[in-house]
Every structure is written in C-alpha cells, then in structure tokens.
Motif scaffolding. Structure first.
Motif, mmCIF file in Angstrom:
data_model
loop_
_atom_site.group_PDB
_atom_site.id
_atom_site.type_symbol
_atom_site.label_atom_id
_atom_site.label_comp_id
_atom_site.label_asym_id
_atom_site.label_seq_id
_atom_site.Cartn_x
_atom_site.Cartn_y
_atom_site.Cartn_z
ATOM 1 N N GLY A 208 -42.044 14.374 -17.800
ATOM 2 C CA GLY A 208 -42.906 15.275 -18.564
ATOM 3 C C GLY A 208 -43.178 14.830 -19.989
ATOM 4 O O GLY A 208 -43.790 15.572 -20.760
ATOM 5 N N ALA A 209 -42.759 13.610 -20.379
ATOM 6 C CA ALA A 209 -42.967 13.156 -21.768
ATOM 7 C C ALA A 209 -44.447 12.883 -22.057
ATOM 8 O O ALA A 209 -44.851 12.811 -23.217
ATOM 9 C CB ALA A 209 -42.142 11.903 -22.038
ATOM 10 N N GLY A 210 -45.231 12.718 -20.992
ATOM 11 C CA GLY A 210 -46.663 12.478 -21.179
ATOM 12 C C GLY A 210 -47.091 11.073 -20.759
ATOM 13 O O GLY A 210 -48.165 10.604 -21.159
ATOM 14 N N LYS A 211 -46.315 10.418 -19.915
ATOM 15 C CA LYS A 211 -46.617 9.039 -19.496
ATOM 16 C C LYS A 211 -47.998 8.961 -18.832
ATOM 17 O O LYS A 211 -48.823 8.118 -19.185
ATOM 18 C CB LYS A 211 -45.543 8.531 -18.503
ATOM 19 N N THR A 212 -48.221 9.856 -17.865
ATOM 20 C CA THR A 212 -49.474 9.781 -17.106
ATOM 21 C C THR A 212 -50.667 10.114 -17.997
ATOM 22 O O THR A 212 -51.704 9.435 -17.939
ATOM 23 C CB THR A 212 -49.434 10.769 -15.912
ATOM 24 N N THR A 213 -50.520 11.128 -18.843
ATOM 25 C CA THR A 213 -51.618 11.516 -19.738
ATOM 26 C C THR A 213 -51.959 10.347 -20.661
ATOM 27 O O THR A 213 -53.131 10.040 -20.905
ATOM 28 C CB THR A 213 -51.199 12.750 -20.584
ATOM 29 N N GLU A 297 -45.981 3.090 -13.775
ATOM 30 C CA GLU A 297 -45.319 4.278 -14.338
ATOM 31 C C GLU A 297 -44.096 4.572 -13.484
ATOM 32 O O GLU A 297 -44.194 4.716 -12.263
ATOM 33 C CB GLU A 297 -46.245 5.499 -14.339
ATOM 34 N N ASN A 346 -44.547 10.677 -28.123
ATOM 35 C CA ASN A 346 -45.735 11.441 -27.725
ATOM 36 C C ASN A 346 -45.515 12.911 -28.085
ATOM 37 O O ASN A 346 -44.426 13.289 -28.503
ATOM 38 C CB ASN A 346 -45.976 11.256 -26.220
ATOM 39 N N LYS A 347 -46.544 13.692 -27.935
ATOM 40 C CA LYS A 347 -46.509 15.120 -28.297
ATOM 41 C C LYS A 347 -46.189 15.267 -29.786
ATOM 42 O O LYS A 347 -45.391 16.116 -30.185
ATOM 43 C CB LYS A 347 -45.493 15.889 -27.436
ATOM 44 N N ASP A 349 -47.922 16.456 -31.838
ATOM 45 C CA ASP A 349 -48.444 17.734 -32.327
ATOM 46 C C ASP A 349 -47.326 18.787 -32.368
ATOM 47 O O ASP A 349 -47.476 19.822 -32.987
ATOM 48 C CB ASP A 349 -49.585 18.222 -31.405
ATOM 49 N N ALA A 388 -51.189 12.391 -26.691
ATOM 50 C CA ALA A 388 -51.959 11.900 -25.550
ATOM 51 C C ALA A 388 -52.930 12.939 -25.026
ATOM 52 O O ALA A 388 -53.982 12.605 -24.494
ATOM 53 C CB ALA A 388 -51.006 11.465 -24.438
HETATM 54 N N1 LIG Z 1 -48.319 19.226 -26.563
HETATM 55 C C1 LIG Z 1 -48.594 18.101 -25.901
HETATM 56 N N2 LIG Z 1 -48.544 18.106 -24.569
HETATM 57 C C2 LIG Z 1 -48.818 16.929 -23.924
HETATM 58 C C3 LIG Z 1 -49.150 15.748 -24.617
HETATM 59 N N3 LIG Z 1 -49.337 14.761 -23.720
HETATM 60 C C4 LIG Z 1 -49.127 15.304 -22.507
HETATM 61 N N4 LIG Z 1 -48.824 16.619 -22.625
HETATM 62 C C5 LIG Z 1 -48.546 17.583 -21.552
HETATM 63 O O1 LIG Z 1 -47.250 17.318 -21.012
HETATM 64 C C6 LIG Z 1 -47.227 17.622 -19.614
HETATM 65 C C7 LIG Z 1 -46.671 16.440 -18.845
HETATM 66 O O2 LIG Z 1 -47.569 15.352 -18.965
HETATM 67 P P1 LIG Z 1 -47.566 14.127 -17.964
HETATM 68 O O3 LIG Z 1 -48.532 13.131 -18.483
HETATM 69 O O4 LIG Z 1 -47.728 14.591 -16.568
HETATM 70 O O5 LIG Z 1 -46.068 13.624 -18.165
HETATM 71 P P2 LIG Z 1 -45.274 12.481 -17.372
HETATM 72 O O6 LIG Z 1 -44.346 11.854 -18.324
HETATM 73 O O7 LIG Z 1 -46.228 11.580 -16.687
HETATM 74 O O8 LIG Z 1 -44.489 13.377 -16.303
HETATM 75 P P3 LIG Z 1 -43.723 12.848 -14.970
HETATM 76 O O9 LIG Z 1 -44.607 11.856 -14.289
HETATM 77 O O10 LIG Z 1 -43.543 14.104 -14.169
HETATM 78 O O11 LIG Z 1 -42.428 12.268 -15.445
HETATM 79 C C8 LIG Z 1 -48.659 17.988 -19.239
HETATM 80 O O12 LIG Z 1 -48.762 19.373 -19.192
HETATM 81 C C9 LIG Z 1 -49.485 17.407 -20.372
HETATM 82 O O13 LIG Z 1 -50.679 18.110 -20.606
HETATM 83 C C10 LIG Z 1 -49.223 15.792 -26.035
HETATM 84 O O14 LIG Z 1 -49.503 14.824 -26.719
HETATM 85 N N5 LIG Z 1 -48.925 17.001 -26.615
#
Ligand SMILES: Nc1nc2c(ncn2[C@@H]2O[C@H](COP(=O)(O)OP(=O)(O)OP(=O)(O)O)[C@@H](O)[C@H]2O)c(=O)[nH]1
Ligand code: B12
Ligand SMILES: [Mg+2]
Length: 406
Positions: A208-213, A297, A346-347, A349, A388
C-alpha cells in the motif's frame, strides 16, 4: 500440482453495484482460482488487451448498468478478431440481465450468464469444470504480444509441473529445482537474462505504499517522452501454493491501459520474499522482447525482504516507503534501505512526510559503509519525495529523470 486457473474479472461501468464483483472475486480466490481484477469503467478494448496479455482462461464480467447484450458481444467479437477466442466470456448482473437477454448473449458466443439466486458454489464449480482442463492446442498467435503471453504461460506452467514432481511440506523447498536448461527445453523460449535488451527496474516496498500508482505515473511520462517506445510491467501479489490469489495491481493502473504497455500479473505461489518461482525466467523472456524498460513490482514486503538480490535480475532498485513506517528504530531494521539505489518517500502529502524524509536521509547517510561491504560500491543512494496520486507531481518528474539517466 497443475497451475491454478487464471481468470480476469472486470466491470464495464460501476453504477454503485460493486459488492457483486467483490463477493465473486473473493469466492473464486478462496477456491484456488487466480483472479486478475481489472476494476471498474473498463472499455471492451482494455478488457480484451488485458486478457490477452495475462493469457487468462476466461473473462468474467459483472454488469448492472444495462447495455449488456452489446457489451458482452463486443468483447467476444474483439477476442475473435484478435485470434484469442480460446479466451471465454461469462458473467452476470443480478436482476438486470433477463433470461431472454442471456439466451441472445449465449447465441452471440458468451459461455454462461448467472442470474440472481445462483449460489456462489455453483459459479465456482462452473469455473473449475469449464476452465480447469489444460489447454492443449493453442491457436497460432496473431500478434507478438499474444505470442509473448503464451510463452509466459508456458514458463509459469512449467513451474507448476515442477511442483508436482517435488512433494515437500516446506513452502520454500517446494520451489522446483528444474535447471534453466531443462526449462528452456520445456518451453523453448528462454535466453539468459544477461542477453537482455531492456533496462530492468525493480520496485519494492511495504504493502500500500503506492508502488503501482507510482509506476503508472512513470509509465505516463515514458509514453509521452518516447512516442514509439514500449514498456513491460511484471507485477506480483501474494499467494500460497495451490491456492488462489487476487492479482489487483491492474485495477489501480490508468495510464498503463495502453497498447504500448505489456503488463503481466503473477502470484507468488508460495515463494516468500516478494517474487514468484517463475519470475526470473519470465523476466528473462520479457527482457529479450524489445521493450525499452521492464518494470517489476514485488508483493508488499516486510523488513527482511531483499527481493532483487539474487542473480542480479534488475539494473536498478527503487524502494517505495510510506511515511508511516513507525519510528527511527524501524528504519534500522529495513534491509532494503541498505540496498536500494533510489528511496522514495511517497505520500508526501501526508503529515509525517517531512519527518520521514529527515529520518530516512540520516539513515541512508549512516549506512554508506555497510552498503560498500554489501557490494554497493559506495554509490550514492538518492532520496526523493513524491505524491504519486497527484497528476504531474514534480517529485515523480524527478524520479522519472533519475531512472531515465541510470
Ligand atoms: N495520500 C496519498 N495516497 C496515495 C499516494 N499514492 C498512492 N496512494 C494511495 O495509496 C493506496 C495504495 O496504492 P497502490 O499504488 O495500490 O500501492 P501499492 O504499494 O502498489 O500496494 P500493493 O501492491 O498492495 O503492495 C491507493 O489508495 C492509492 O490511491 C500518495 O502520494 N498520497
Ligand atoms: C444490493 C443492491 C443495491 C445496492 C448495491 C450495493 C453495492 N455496493 O453493490 C445499492 C443500494 C447501492 C443499489 C442501488 C441501486 N439499485 Co440495486 N440492487 C441491489 C440488489 C438487491 C442486489 C445486488 C447484489 O449485489 N447482489 C449480490 C450479488 C452477488 O448477487 P446478484 O446481484 O444476484 O448476482 C448474481 C449473478 O448475476 C452473479 N453475478 C453478478 N455479477 C457477476 C460477475 C461474474 C464474473 C459472475 C461469474 C457472476 C456474476 O452473481 C450472483 C449469483 O447469485 C439487486 C437485486 C438483484 N438481485 O439483482 C438490486 C438491483 C440490481 N438494483 C436495481 C436498481 C434499480 C438500483 C437503483 C437504480 C435504485 C435507485 N432507484 O436508486 C440504484 C442504482 C445504483 C446507483 N447508481 O446509485 C435493480 C436493477 C433493475 C434493472 N433491471 O436494471 C435491481 C435488479 C433491483 C430490482 N429488482 O429492481 N442496489
Ligand atoms: Mg501494487
């Protein structure tokens, strides 16, 4: 053990009826099926492209918004046009699809429509019965992407066969020990990873750190910068041997739904550490397949993970951190902080992001000697703050430039 059944599920338009697809995805996963979930608001083209790249057995569509006769038929037609009609189409829409509609849809090539009142168990049985047998004779691929997708399946399935040969209780030891040469013979598609044409970038970090985004935003920049360039993404989500998995990264991808992006989702199938037993060989194939970049990823990882250390499978590594990791003490324990080429907060904000930046900067400063002894050669690690989820974020721009220069 044969490989799990892989299916893709999608919702053309979400009008608020989303609990059906979530329930059905979960039920399939619980019964050993790997579900690649594409999410909502997906066009016929997006669904067919994803199903071909993922080389699934079937597409399950949930439709409550009307227009189902035309939509399902358009998916079947496009699959035929692309020479991919061994990918079947099924689905449902509660009380919105009538029996008459379903009869028309079946005549147009849809395998099955499920109505309100069908038990979840009946649908699971259907998937196992109809899509569980191995595909013997495949149609000749009509495109390079389709051929690549078939070959990736061969590699993944070869590992399934390997699992059957080795019956050990321990999940890690279940990873088959077929040599690369044996697998190359079985699949006829592999060249050594050292012959790669593409740059390979690995993204790892907590769930959930935002890797995919972040990857999706980088893909957008890549597509703009390189009007003819192509990129591949190999994305991982967790699963236990012989069980199903929700492969959900595609649902987050917006910009990567593009003909110049080839994405493949893989379940870890019992291998700890963030990657799948077949990752290395799948990566070898992708890296020799005319992509400018291949992005991997990992699964959301823990403190001990070092997913890219074995066999030097990536050219550079990006560790994506969430500002909410705990305290400085936690930072001392995260092994990837010693190894990553680029660390992203990331995040940014979020409120704690400033503190996180300072603490991580100090941590990276401290570990330079350790990095040298781990083979990092004392190279400077870069630290970048990103948001992201914000379009045109300047931190993501900086990250893109840094990766492009490496
Ligand atoms: N506040 C905030 N939320 C973010 C940011 N980037 C991503 N998110 C949110 O974080 C959540 C997880 O994002 P993903 O990109 O799915 O994270 P991930 O690391 O790929 O997650 P996994 O593949 O499950 O490990 C989503 O709800 C995104 O919208 C950011 O920069 N700020
Ligand atoms: C729960 C529900 C809602 C909830 C949805 C909550 C959510 N987050 O999903 C809420 C309250 C939001 C809702 C709203 C509305 N709803 Co409503 N809703 C339902 C209800 C009662 C159940 C739907 C459901 O999710 N069931 C659980 C799933 C698992 O079961 P199922 O829908 O029966 O589906 C079966 C199969 O079709 C199959 N299936 C479904 N999808 C897929 C996909 C795959 C891959 C597979 C294999 C199988 C499959 O699985 C089930 C097996 O039993 C249905 C009645 C019905 N049964 O259809 C009405 C129904 C769908 N809703 C309806 C309507 C009209 C609306 C509203 C327009 C009401 C209004 N006037 O505001 C709004 C529209 C949404 C919006 N834009 O706001 C009508 C649609 C009529 C039509 N013919 O188009 C229905 C049929 C009720 C009715 N008889 O009038 N709704
Ligand atoms: Mg992800």
């Amino acid at each position: 053990m044969p490989s799990p059944i892989r299916i893709l599920t999608a919702v053309p338009i979400c009008d608020g009826h989303d609990s059906a697809i979530n329930t059905i995805n979960l039920e399939f996963i619980r019964h050993g099926i790997e579900v690649i979930y594409l999410g909502y608001h997906r066009s016929v083209g997006d669904i067919v492209r994803a199903s071909i790249q993922e080389d699934v057995r079937a597409i399950g569509i949930s439709s409550y918004n009307g227009g189902h006769i035309e939509f399902f038929a358009a998916v079947v037609d496009l699959l035929r046009k692309k020479g991919a009609d061994d990918i079947k189409v099924f689905g449902g829409g509660g009380g919105t699809i009538t029996h008459n509609d379903a009869a028309i849809m079946r005549r147009k090539g849809v395998d099955e429509i499920f109505f309100a009142g069908t038990s979840l168990d009946d649908m699971v049985q259907f998937v196992h019965r109809r899509y569980g047998k191995p595909r013997t004779k495949r149609p000749r691929p009509k495109s390079a992407d389709q051929e690549l997708a078939h070959n990736l399946s061969k590699i993944e399935e070869a590992y399934g066969i390997g699992n059957r040969k080795r019956r050990t209780p321990n999940a890690q030891r279940r990873t088959p020990k077929l040599s690369r040469a044996q697998r190359a013979l079985e699949c006829g598609v592999l060249a050594p990873l050292s012959t790669r044409k593409s740059k390979v970038v690995g993204f790892t970090g907590p769930g959930g750190a935002g890797k995919t985004t972040l990857i999706d935003e980088l893909v957008l920049r890549f597509l703009h910068r390189n009007p003819k360039g192509r990129i591949a993404i190999l994305s991982h989500d967790p699963s236990v041997v012989g069980e199903g998995a929700l492969l959900g990264d595609r649902a987050t991808m917006i910009n990567s739904q593009d003909d110049r992006v080839f994405m493949r989702s893989m379940a870890t199938r019992g291998q700890p550490g963030g990657l799948s037993p077949a990752t290395h060989d799948c990566l070898a194939l992708l890296a020799q397949s005319n992509f400018d970049y291949v992005i991997i990823e990992t699964v959301g990882t823990g403190q001990e993970a070092m997913p890219f250390q074995k066999n030097g499978i990536v050219d550079s590594t990006v560790l994506v951190m969430n500002p909410d990791y705990g305290s400085r003490l936690q930072l001392q324990k995260i092994v990837m902080l010693d190894l990553a080429d680029i660390v992203v907060v990331n995040k940014s904000d979020l409120q704690r992001a400033r503190t996180a930046h300072t603490e991580i900067e100090q941590r990276l400063e401290q570990n330079r000697p350790a990095r040298r002894s781990l083979g990092g050669g004392g190279r400077d690690q870069q630290l970048i703050d990103t948001v992201a989820k914000r379009h045109r974020d300047s931190g993501v721009d900086r990250l893109f430039e840094l990766i492009s220069r490496r």
